[in-house]
Write an enzyme that holds these catalytic residues in place. Structure first.
Site, PDB file in Angstrom:
ATOM      1  N   GLY A  11      47.196  37.453  30.602  1.00 54.05           N
ATOM      2  CA  GLY A  11      47.902  38.482  31.372  1.00 54.05           C
ATOM      3  C   GLY A  11      48.878  37.828  32.324  1.00 54.05           C
ATOM      4  CG  PHE A  42      52.814  42.654  26.184  1.00 51.82           C
ATOM      5  CD1 PHE A  42      52.131  42.858  25.001  1.00 51.82           C
ATOM      6  CD2 PHE A  42      53.790  43.578  26.553  1.00 51.82           C
ATOM      7  CE1 PHE A  42      52.404  43.958  24.197  1.00 51.82           C
ATOM      8  CE2 PHE A  42      54.069  44.672  25.753  1.00 51.82           C
ATOM      9  CZ  PHE A  42      53.373  44.857  24.575  1.00 51.82           C
ATOM     10  CE  LYS A 205      41.707  48.564  44.314  1.00 51.08           C
ATOM     11  NZ  LYS A 205      43.172  48.701  44.268  1.00 51.08           N
TER      12      LYS A 205
HETATM   13  N1  LIG Z   1      48.972  43.965  41.359  1.00 52.55           N
HETATM   14  C1  LIG Z   1      48.023  43.848  42.265  1.00 52.55           C
HETATM   15  O1  LIG Z   1      48.286  43.819  43.482  1.00 52.55           O
HETATM   16  C2  LIG Z   1      46.593  43.693  41.825  1.00 52.55           C
HETATM   17  C3  LIG Z   1      45.685  43.072  42.690  1.00 52.55           C
HETATM   18  C4  LIG Z   1      44.355  42.942  42.290  1.00 52.55           C
HETATM   19  C5  LIG Z   1      43.952  43.399  41.040  1.00 52.55           C
HETATM   20  N2  LIG Z   1      44.862  43.984  40.230  1.00 52.55           N
HETATM   21  C6  LIG Z   1      44.370  44.411  38.910  1.00 52.55           C
HETATM   22  O2  LIG Z   1      44.756  43.435  37.951  1.00 52.55           O
HETATM   23  C7  LIG Z   1      44.938  44.049  36.667  1.00 52.55           C
HETATM   24  C8  LIG Z   1      46.295  43.657  36.117  1.00 52.55           C
HETATM   25  O3  LIG Z   1      47.284  44.140  37.003  1.00 52.55           O
HETATM   26  P1  LIG Z   1      48.721  43.469  37.172  1.00 52.55           P
HETATM   27  O4  LIG Z   1      49.195  43.923  38.518  1.00 52.55           O
HETATM   28  O5  LIG Z   1      48.690  42.004  36.875  1.00 52.55           O
HETATM   29  O6  LIG Z   1      49.547  44.156  36.000  1.00 52.55           O
HETATM   30  P2  LIG Z   1      50.833  45.098  36.123  1.00 52.55           P
HETATM   31  O7  LIG Z   1      50.528  46.383  36.750  1.00 52.55           O
HETATM   32  O8  LIG Z   1      51.921  44.273  36.691  1.00 52.55           O
HETATM   33  O9  LIG Z   1      51.044  45.480  34.566  1.00 52.55           O
HETATM   34  C9  LIG Z   1      52.016  45.060  33.785  1.00 52.55           C
HETATM   35  C10 LIG Z   1      51.499  44.068  32.766  1.00 52.55           C
HETATM   36  O10 LIG Z   1      51.027  44.765  31.589  1.00 52.55           O
HETATM   37  C11 LIG Z   1      51.591  44.118  30.453  1.00 52.55           C
HETATM   38  N3  LIG Z   1      51.631  45.000  29.300  1.00 52.55           N
HETATM   39  C12 LIG Z   1      52.433  46.064  29.076  1.00 52.55           C
HETATM   40  N4  LIG Z   1      52.167  46.605  27.876  1.00 52.55           N
HETATM   41  C13 LIG Z   1      51.154  45.868  27.341  1.00 52.55           C
HETATM   42  C14 LIG Z   1      50.421  45.930  26.130  1.00 52.55           C
HETATM   43  N5  LIG Z   1      50.658  46.872  25.212  1.00 52.55           N
HETATM   44  N6  LIG Z   1      49.457  45.004  25.912  1.00 52.55           N
HETATM   45  C15 LIG Z   1      49.178  44.061  26.835  1.00 52.55           C
HETATM   46  N7  LIG Z   1      49.836  43.945  28.004  1.00 52.55           N
HETATM   47  C16 LIG Z   1      50.818  44.845  28.238  1.00 52.55           C
HETATM   48  C17 LIG Z   1      52.960  43.717  30.935  1.00 52.55           C
HETATM   49  O11 LIG Z   1      53.518  42.747  30.101  1.00 52.55           O
HETATM   50  C18 LIG Z   1      52.629  43.162  32.315  1.00 52.55           C
HETATM   51  O12 LIG Z   1      52.204  41.837  32.231  1.00 52.55           O
HETATM   52  C19 LIG Z   1      44.767  45.563  36.910  1.00 52.55           C
HETATM   53  O13 LIG Z   1      43.469  45.948  36.553  1.00 52.55           O
HETATM   54  C20 LIG Z   1      44.948  45.725  38.416  1.00 52.55           C
HETATM   55  O14 LIG Z   1      44.232  46.829  38.942  1.00 52.55           O
HETATM   56  C21 LIG Z   1      46.161  44.121  40.566  1.00 52.55           C
HETATM   57  O1  LIG Z   2      48.567  48.266  44.023  1.00 51.79           O
HETATM   58  P1  LIG Z   2      47.232  48.823  43.576  1.00 51.79           P
HETATM   59  O2  LIG Z   2      47.002  50.206  44.093  1.00 51.79           O
HETATM   60  O3  LIG Z   2      47.027  48.672  42.101  1.00 51.79           O
HETATM   61  O4  LIG Z   2      46.142  47.909  44.299  1.00 51.79           O
HETATM   62  C1  LIG Z   2      46.318  46.523  44.284  1.00 51.79           C
HETATM   63  C2  LIG Z   2      45.042  45.771  44.568  1.00 51.79           C
HETATM   64  O5  LIG Z   2      44.001  46.183  43.726  1.00 51.79           O
HETATM   65  C3  LIG Z   2      44.625  45.835  46.010  1.00 51.79           C
HETATM   66  O6  LIG Z   2      43.519  44.973  46.213  1.00 51.79           O
END
Ligand SMILES: NC(=O)c1ccc[n+]([C@@H]2O[C@H](COP(=O)([O-])OP(=O)(O)OC[C@H]3O[C@@H](n4cnc5c(N)ncnc54)[C@H](O)[C@@H]3O)[C@@H](O)[C@H]2O)c1
Ligand SMILES: O=P(O)(O)OC[C@H](O)CO
Length: 342
Positions: A11, A42, A205
């Site tokens: 990812g 991706f 959350k």
């Molecule tokens: N962004 C934050 O601040 C944050 C912080 C903590 C946890 N998270 C968690 O981490 C996880 C990943 O979030 P993120 O912020 O890295 O992603 P993101 O919201 O930035 O999502 C986009 C990602 O999804 C990919 N994508 C799109 N279509 C796809 C497909 N068909 N198959 C596979 N990948 C595809 C994209 O290439 C990109 O890498 C989530 O569960 C989120 O809740 C996010």
């Molecule tokens: O931006 P959100 O709402 O997906 O939250 C990001 C993180 O999960 C916060 O810890």
């Protein structure tokens, strides 16, 4: 000599890229981890160029984490099988709706000694009921899966601003390995033996964050938001302890619990999009596309997934906040009902 662990990050979104910065730096000079890290991307085109080429030449994920340098020992790889080849440590960090497809492709293709950690905040609902994302990964790939969740807005972590996070593990040794992989002076890792508690905090959350955005959109002020946070935490705890035995009370006081609810109800994407939904009347899908530039909302889908579970068990009445948030997102319930129905 001990063979070094080889890490693959599966990812490369907003959080995946922020975590690549931490892990890329931490493995440098490590006796335990190989310095070379693969990050599965991706593939997509950004201004006519492949995102993997941009990351590997400019060392920046210009689409999902612009302005932050990713260490040069992190190599963006578009082919999933090539990315995981020889990896003994798998870091799953994709939006939760994509994890099953990825696991299906990985089945039978991973290192026999691999262990994994999921940074994915979400749940899955199948015919029989609720599944943790870490369990989906563990069952598909037959390996031990820890989790990492916390008050960790990716852009702030990537800017090296101090925060804490929680690793939940089943095997203490693996929890300690992940602490070594992720801990830095500004990203402080605490390890607890409560995978389900940590993971459900991270998933649920996001639903509370939608509630916080709704009351912000209604200009209800800080007291109302504090009430949403408190009631949300209570429902999170009740849900987690209803569906998973052994979830610990103290987990809700870790970064993954109360701290993540606070941060997500202030600066998170779910909160922001929910506020815009109330102010503009546009749908969540439309606003996700308009406001997030390819990043994904997790809170609305999670609201739907937990509603399915609660409806099957005839328990919606016991979770009034989660139920109202679901109805606002999917059934056109007026936003003001967020407090009226509590
Ligand atoms: N962004 C934050 O601040 C944050 C912080 C903590 C946890 N998270 C968690 O981490 C996880 C990943 O979030 P993120 O912020 O890295 O992603 P993101 O919201 O930035 O999502 C986009 C990602 O999804 C990919 N994508 C799109 N279509 C796809 C497909 N068909 N198959 C596979 N990948 C595809 C994209 O290439 C990109 O890498 C989530 O569960 C989120 O809740 C996010
Ligand atoms: O931006 P959100 O709402 O997906 O939250 C990001 C993180 O999960 C916060 O810890």
């Amino acid at each position: 000599m001990m063979t070094k662990e080889r890490v693959c990050i599966i990812g490369s979104g907003n959080w995946g890229s922020a975590i690549a910065k931490i892990v890329g730096r931490n493995v440098r000079g490590s006796e335990r981890f190989d310095e070379q890290i693969n990050m599965w991307v991706f593939e997509e085109l950004v201004n006519g160029r492949k995102l993997t080429d941009i990351i590997n030449t400019e060392h920046e994920n210009v689409r999902y984490l612009p302005g932050i340098k990713i260490p040069e020992n992190v190599c963006a790889v578009p082919d999933l099988m090539e990315a995981v080849r020889d990896a003994t440590v798998l870091v799953f960090v994709v939006p939760h709706q994509f994890v099953k497809g990825i696991c299906e492709r990985l089945r039978g293709n991973i290192h026999p000694n691999a262990k994994a950690i999921s940074l994915i905040k979400g749940i899955d609902v199948e015919g029989n009921g609720l599944s943790l994302i870490s369990d989906i990964i563990a069952h598909s790939l037959s390996l031990d899966v820890s989790v990492l969740m916390g008050a960790n807005i990716a852009n702030e972590v990537a800017a090296d601003k101090f925060c804490e996070t929680t690793v939940g593990c089943r095997i203490r040794e693996n929890g300690e390995l992940f602490r070594e992989l992720f801990h830095t002076p500004y990203f402080r890792v605490n390890v607890v033996e409560d995978v389900a508690g940590v993971e459900l905090c991270g998933a649920l959350k996001n639903v509370v964050a939608i509630g916080a955005g709704v009351v912000d959109g209604l200009n209800y002020g800080d007291n109302t938001k504090a009430a949403i946070i408190r009631l949300g935490l209570m429902e999170m705890k009740k849900f987690a302890r209803t569906f998973y035995q052994g979830v610990k009370e103290e987990t809700f006081f870790e970064s993954c619990g109360v701290a993540d609810v606070i941060t997500t109800c202030s600066g998170g994407r779910n909160r922001r999009v929910a506020e815009a939904h109330v102010r503009t009347g546009k749908s969540f899908e439309e606003l996700e596309k308009e406001m997030l530039n390819g990043q994904k909302l997790q809170g609305t889908t999670t609201a739907k997934e937990i509603h399915e579970v609660l409806a099957k068990k005839d328990m919606c009445g016991e979770f009034p906040l989660f139920t109202t948030i679901y109805q606002i997102c999917y059934e056109g319930l007026p936003s003001s009902r967020i407090v009226e129905d509590l």
